[in-house]
Write an enzyme that holds these catalytic residues in place. Structure first.
Site, PDB file in Angstrom:
ATOM      1  N   LYS A 184       0.922  -1.232  -0.270  1.00 17.62           N
ATOM      2  CA  LYS A 184       0.157   0.028   0.002  1.00 17.62           C
ATOM      3  C   LYS A 184       0.837   1.302   0.136  1.00 17.62           C
ATOM      4  CE  LYS A 184      -1.383   2.817   2.882  1.00 17.62           C
ATOM      5  NZ  LYS A 184      -1.644   4.134   2.419  1.00 17.62           N
ATOM      6  N   GLY A 237       7.565   5.225   7.304  1.00 12.59           N
ATOM      7  CA  GLY A 237       6.985   6.300   7.578  1.00 12.59           C
ATOM      8  C   GLY A 237       7.106   6.915   8.762  1.00 12.59           C
ATOM      9  N   GLU A 240       5.076   8.366  14.461  1.00 16.79           N
ATOM     10  CA  GLU A 240       3.637   8.422  15.146  1.00 16.79           C
ATOM     11  C   GLU A 240       3.071   7.188  14.294  1.00 16.79           C
ATOM     12  OE1 GLU A 240       1.630  12.016  14.359  1.00 16.79           O
ATOM     13  OE2 GLU A 240       0.000  11.238  15.318  1.00 16.79           O
ATOM     14  N   GLY A 242       4.392   4.749  12.789  1.00 15.16           N
ATOM     15  CA  GLY A 242       4.972   3.838  13.382  1.00 15.16           C
ATOM     16  C   GLY A 242       4.608   2.945  14.845  1.00 15.16           C
ATOM     17  N   GLU A 259      11.087   1.806   9.644  1.00 17.62           N
ATOM     18  CA  GLU A 259      11.973   2.935   9.241  1.00 17.62           C
ATOM     19  C   GLU A 259      11.231   4.092   9.365  1.00 17.62           C
ATOM     20  OE1 GLU A 259      14.862   2.624   8.265  1.00 17.62           O
ATOM     21  OE2 GLU A 259      15.137   0.324   7.511  1.00 17.62           O
ATOM     22  N   CYS A 293      13.962  11.469   5.137  1.00 24.33           N
ATOM     23  CA  CYS A 293      13.947  11.083   6.486  1.00 24.33           C
ATOM     24  C   CYS A 293      15.402  11.276   7.073  1.00 24.33           C
ATOM     25  CB  CYS A 293      13.758   9.705   6.807  1.00 24.33           C
ATOM     26  SG  CYS A 293      14.578   8.494   5.636  1.00 24.33           S
ATOM     27  N   GLU A 394      10.711  16.547  13.778  1.00 24.49           N
ATOM     28  CA  GLU A 394      11.002  16.333  12.319  1.00 24.49           C
ATOM     29  C   GLU A 394      10.139  17.235  11.472  1.00 24.49           C
ATOM     30  OE1 GLU A 394       9.843  12.610  10.527  1.00 24.49           O
ATOM     31  OE2 GLU A 394      11.726  12.340   9.490  1.00 24.49           O
TER      32      GLU A 394
HETATM   33  P1  NAD Z   1       3.087   8.660   7.311  1.00 25.29           P
HETATM   34  O1  NAD Z   1       3.413   7.904   8.638  1.00 25.29           O
HETATM   35  O2  NAD Z   1       1.973   9.698   7.409  1.00 25.29           O
HETATM   36  O3  NAD Z   1       2.426   7.507   6.375  1.00 25.29           O
HETATM   37  C1  NAD Z   1       3.562   6.400   5.511  1.00 25.29           C
HETATM   38  C2  NAD Z   1       2.341   5.464   5.426  1.00 25.29           C
HETATM   39  O4  NAD Z   1       1.539   4.791   6.334  1.00 25.29           O
HETATM   40  C3  NAD Z   1       1.440   5.806   4.127  1.00 25.29           C
HETATM   41  O5  NAD Z   1       1.365   4.744   3.191  1.00 25.29           O
HETATM   42  C4  NAD Z   1       0.255   6.127   4.894  1.00 25.29           C
HETATM   43  O6  NAD Z   1      -0.871   6.098   4.036  1.00 25.29           O
HETATM   44  C5  NAD Z   1       0.261   4.942   5.873  1.00 25.29           C
HETATM   45  N1  NAD Z   1      -0.357   5.131   7.072  1.00 25.29           N
HETATM   46  C6  NAD Z   1      -0.761   6.423   7.853  1.00 25.29           C
HETATM   47  N2  NAD Z   1      -1.412   5.865   8.926  1.00 25.29           N
HETATM   48  C7  NAD Z   1      -1.516   4.748   8.910  1.00 25.29           C
HETATM   49  C8  NAD Z   1      -2.290   3.596   9.981  1.00 25.29           C
HETATM   50  N3  NAD Z   1      -2.785   4.235  10.789  1.00 25.29           N
HETATM   51  N4  NAD Z   1      -2.176   2.734   9.613  1.00 25.29           N
HETATM   52  C9  NAD Z   1      -1.378   2.017   8.593  1.00 25.29           C
HETATM   53  N5  NAD Z   1      -1.166   2.773   7.841  1.00 25.29           N
HETATM   54  C10 NAD Z   1      -0.929   4.032   7.749  1.00 25.29           C
HETATM   55  O7  NAD Z   1       4.195   9.253   6.578  1.00 25.29           O
HETATM   56  P2  NAD Z   1       4.374  10.070   5.327  1.00 25.29           P
HETATM   57  O8  NAD Z   1       3.831  11.465   5.488  1.00 25.29           O
HETATM   58  O9  NAD Z   1       3.966   9.348   4.100  1.00 25.29           O
HETATM   59  O10 NAD Z   1       6.146  10.004   5.055  1.00 25.29           O
HETATM   60  C11 NAD Z   1       7.091  10.890   6.113  1.00 25.29           C
HETATM   61  C12 NAD Z   1       7.764  10.095   7.057  1.00 25.29           C
HETATM   62  O11 NAD Z   1       8.076   8.920   6.755  1.00 25.29           O
HETATM   63  C13 NAD Z   1       8.541  11.185   7.836  1.00 25.29           C
HETATM   64  O12 NAD Z   1       8.543  10.945   9.391  1.00 25.29           O
HETATM   65  C14 NAD Z   1       9.910  10.425   7.546  1.00 25.29           C
HETATM   66  O13 NAD Z   1      10.922  10.471   8.169  1.00 25.29           O
HETATM   67  C15 NAD Z   1       9.529   8.947   7.350  1.00 25.29           C
HETATM   68  N6  NAD Z   1      10.417   8.313   6.448  1.00 25.29           N
HETATM   69  C16 NAD Z   1      11.389   7.440   6.886  1.00 25.29           C
HETATM   70  C17 NAD Z   1      12.193   6.742   5.996  1.00 25.29           C
HETATM   71  C18 NAD Z   1      13.128   5.909   6.692  1.00 25.29           C
HETATM   72  O14 NAD Z   1      13.720   4.874   6.063  1.00 25.29           O
HETATM   73  N7  NAD Z   1      13.478   5.696   8.015  1.00 25.29           N
HETATM   74  C19 NAD Z   1      12.285   6.883   4.820  1.00 25.29           C
HETATM   75  C20 NAD Z   1      11.391   8.152   4.329  1.00 25.29           C
HETATM   76  C21 NAD Z   1      10.312   8.406   5.091  1.00 25.29           C
END
Ligand code: NAD
Length: 492
Positions: A184, A237, A240, A242, A259, A293, A394
């Site tokens: 997804k 993602g 929070e 996570g 991650e 990130c 962040e």
């Molecule tokens: P996000 O946490 O909002 O969303 C990430 C994914 O999770 C999306 O597909 C979203 O639809 C899904 N999601 C959101 N809520 C959910 C839930 N309750 N249950 C299941 N899935 C859910 O993050 P984002 O805004 O898409 O991306 C930015 C974040 O990602 C930043 O915090 C960034 O640091 C992190 N990130 C980390 C890495 C890494 O490798 N450490 C790499 C890139 C981005």
């Protein structure tokens, strides 16, 4: 190349379930619009919980029936190699898509496509070299075997900032070891993931091995994370989200890899090569408009060079070409969404309120060509202190917080003073000082005399502390998709 590339518009996608393209059961859709100008990039299905269950069931059948785990390593490797080849063949189209869907610059989008291909190539190689272990002589009448087996059906949830590359970090090792997947993507970047699904299908993935579903996070994401038919969730993602994934995954004690976010320090000592450090610090924080990130969003400067460094850095910042990402001359594009822009603006307000000194930027960009998109100025706060929100949280945008330190001990203390531990960079020619910091810094990646380092798929990637659980890339990147079985064979 100097003329703007042609953006992608008006694509329509369907769910990829069990090797077939199909609409959501309600036939509902959502739109993804270009963050630079609001044009329609793609229309995608809004999957229901039942649609997600169909995708999971297809992946389950392909795994339990042995379709993929019992395929030979040469075939699995071949699929990954063919995928890498197709990504390179289609790189112009995929670059245009990433520019249109994410707002990446042409250069950044092209680099992402090629790095995605490199990752598939890398795991195509490792697929041919999967091993267990044997304990042959600890006791005379027993042979111990340590077998590695695929963990099963993997739910993959990805963010929008590097939609192809981060998907590849999970899909390639998962398929290499024989897992089947349901992925997804973020609602902001469905199109690139559907294209990757198509490429995998055309490269020969059997039905059910690769499934792609899109829709609301609260429906599709939560179902993948909670379903008892999923053996493992691999998530990238925010920290929070996570935490929420961990809770949902507890339903069947799923294996999880996370991650998550970062607030990484870029530490520059007085003896550093400033000619290299200054422009690199710019890339460190502003690449992908700061939506990365590993962004070097905390610049820790030795007091002795603070004024000189900042002076030079601000000159580079002033020259940064922010604008239409489809124009190859552009160096920084828009933010991914209006919500992201509001988030960044709110942090700028918080920084001012807490007493940091805004020395550059801090506002939305208006006028042509900015009015139809989510453009924000490259922003620099000087005189930030470690406890401030702009130095702790962040922001995920083009905002740099400059913090001054007196000596190596103080630099190390500040570097470790956040809940995150994703990356760090150290700039110095003094090997003793560098090594003390390399050892002391709690971060999954440390670069010396560079920020972001080079692109080496062998290097594991991941976070200490609340930046995550587990590692991707490298040999380590296979482990999250493997179970370990101890077998003892007793003989006379
Ligand atoms: P996000 O946490 O909002 O969303 C990430 C994914 O999770 C999306 O597909 C979203 O639809 C899904 N999601 C959101 N809520 C959910 C839930 N309750 N249950 C299941 N899935 C859910 O993050 P984002 O805004 O898409 O991306 C930015 C974040 O990602 C930043 O915090 C960034 O640091 C992190 N990130 C980390 C890495 C890494 O490798 N450490 C790499 C890139 C981005």
């Amino acid at each position: 190349m100097t003329t703007p590339i042609e953006p992608i518009t008006g694509r329509k996608y369907r769910l990829l379930i069990d090797g077939r393209w199909q609409d959501a059961s309600t036939a509902e859709t959502f739109e993804r619009r270009n963050p630079a100008d609001g044009s329609l990039v793609a229309t995608c299905p809004l999957a229901t919980r039942e649609d997600v269950d169909l995708a999971i069931a297809a992946a389950r059948r392909a795994f339990d029936g042995g379709v993929w785990p019992q395929t030979g390593a040469k075939e699995r490797s071949g699929l990954l190699r063919a995928t890498a080849d197709a990504l390179r063949r289609e790189s112009d189209y995929l670059t245009r898509l990433l520019v249109s869907e994410v707002g990446k610059t042409v250069r950044e989008a092209s680099v992402e496509v090629h790095m995605t291909a490199d990752v598939f190539d890398y795991y195509a190689g490792l697929a041919l070299d999967l091993r267990g272990d044997a304990i042959s002589d600890y006791v005379p009448d027993t042979l111990g075997l340590v077998l590695k087996e695929p963990v099963g059906v993997v739910g993959i949830i990805t963010p929008w900032n590097y939609p192809l590359q981060l998907a590849a970090w999970k899909i390639a090792p998962a398929l290499a070891v024989g897992c089947t997947i349901v992925i997804k993507p973020s609602q902001f970047t469905p199109a690139s993931t559907y294209e990757l699904g198509r490429i995998l299908l055309e490269a020969g993935a059997p039905p059910g091995v690769v499934n792609v579903v899109t829709g609301k996070a609260a429906v599709v994401g939560e179902r993948i994370a909670a379903s008892e038919a999923v053996d493992k969730v691999s998530f990238t993602g925010s920290t929070e989200t996570g935490r929420r994934i961990m809770q949902l995954a507890a339903s069947n004690v799923k294996k999880i890899s996370l991650e998550l976010g970062g607030k990484s320090p870029n530490i520059v000592f007085a003896d550093a090569d400033l000619d290299a450090a200054v422009p690199n610090a710019l890339i460190g924080v502003y690449v992908n408009a700061g939506q990365i990130c590993q962004a070097g969003s905390r610049l820790l400067l030795d007091r002795k060079i603070h004024d000189d460094f900042l002076d030079r850095f601000l000159k580079f910042t002033a020259a940064l070409r922010v604008g239409n990402p489809a124009d190859p001359q552009t160096q920084m594009g828009p933010l991914v969404s209006e919500g992201q822009l509001e988030r960044v603006a709110s942090y700028v307000a918080a920084g001012k309120e807490e007493g940091a000194k805004l020395v550059r930027g801090g506002a939305r960009l208006g006028g042509e060509p900015y009015d139809r998109g989510h453009f924000f100025e490259p922003t620099v706060f000087d005189e930030a202190r470690s406890g401030m929100r702009i130095a702790q949280e962040e922001i995920f945008g083009p905002v740099l917080s400059v913090i001054t330190f007196e000596d190596a001990d103080e630099a190390l203390r500040i570097a470790n003073e956040t809940m995150y531990g994703l990356a760090a960079a150290i700039w110095s020619k003094d090997i003793d000082k560098v090594m003390r910091l390399v050892r002391g810094i709690k971060a999954g990646s440390v670069w010396v005399n560079s920020y972001h380092g080079s692109r080496i798929p062998h290097m594991p990637f991941g976070g200490y502390k609340q930046s995550g659980i587990g590692r991707e890339l490298g040999r380590e990147g296979l482990e999250p998709f493997l179970e370990t079985k101890s077998v003892q064979i007793k003989f006379a």
